[in-house]
Design a protein around this motif. Sequence first.
Motif, short mmCIF file in Angstrom:
data_model
loop_
_atom_site.label_atom_id
_atom_site.label_comp_id
_atom_site.label_asym_id
_atom_site.label_seq_id
_atom_site.Cartn_x
_atom_site.Cartn_y
_atom_site.Cartn_z
N GLY A 119 31.78 53.61 36.04
CA GLY A 119 32.66 53.05 35.03
C GLY A 119 34.14 53.30 35.20
N ALA A 120 34.62 53.61 36.38
CA ALA A 120 36.04 53.89 36.60
C ALA A 120 36.79 52.59 36.86
N ARG A 121 36.76 51.67 35.92
CA ARG A 121 37.36 50.35 36.12
C ARG A 121 38.88 50.42 36.29
N GLY A 122 39.54 51.38 35.71
CA GLY A 122 40.99 51.50 35.83
C GLY A 122 41.43 51.94 37.21
N GLN A 123 40.52 52.43 38.05
CA GLN A 123 40.89 52.93 39.36
C GLN A 123 40.57 51.94 40.48
N SER A 125 41.13 48.90 43.13
CA SER A 125 42.27 48.29 43.82
C SER A 125 42.23 46.78 43.60
N MET A 126 43.37 46.16 43.77
CA MET A 126 43.45 44.71 43.63
C MET A 126 42.58 44.04 44.69
N LEU A 130 39.48 41.55 43.96
CA LEU A 130 39.48 40.21 44.54
C LEU A 130 38.21 39.97 45.35
N SER A 131 37.81 40.97 46.11
CA SER A 131 36.58 40.88 46.89
C SER A 131 35.37 40.67 45.98
N TRP A 132 35.32 41.41 44.88
CA TRP A 132 34.23 41.24 43.93
C TRP A 132 34.25 39.83 43.33
#
Length: 175
Positions: A119-123, A125-126, A130-132
Amino acid sequence: MQEQLHDRGQEKGREQHGLLRMGLAEVYNPSMQPSLYPGDQLVVRYGVPVRPGDVVVLRHPFRQDLLIVKRAVERRDGGWWVMGDNPDVENDSREFGVVPDELVVARAWVRVRPLPGPGARGQRSMAGLLSWAVSAVRPVRSRSRARGVARAAGVEPTAGAASAERPASRRLRAR
């Protein structure tokens, strides 16, 4: 092991009021791996025709309060022969037989995978996000796997089903 699906839509209300016939469902168990994984969200369409190879949401024939997701393999007298993509899970027509048409609730249209990792959504990377985003949203298509699974179960799909299972890009290249 039960394949369970949570439907967030109100199918009867949509049918009665003529509203948009789409809903959102969540996959809970592994019977459709490698196509669908627990945690995947499905955008489903109610009342659309089902073809061999389609991924469908249906009521379990023995527990109609339980929604399951399977691949429609073949049309038979009395309904659909359905199977999961995971050969190790047999909670499908091999166990409960043909599924009557009235138990088929919807056809899967789009699969959305959840964000990976804890759950570390704030960490994130862009580049990771984007890959996800590029890989997370995909149409749920008919697969030729339905033909292989059908043969393994002793079912021989019709010739028409084979051409319907082939992706359009492959049909176009063959011309």
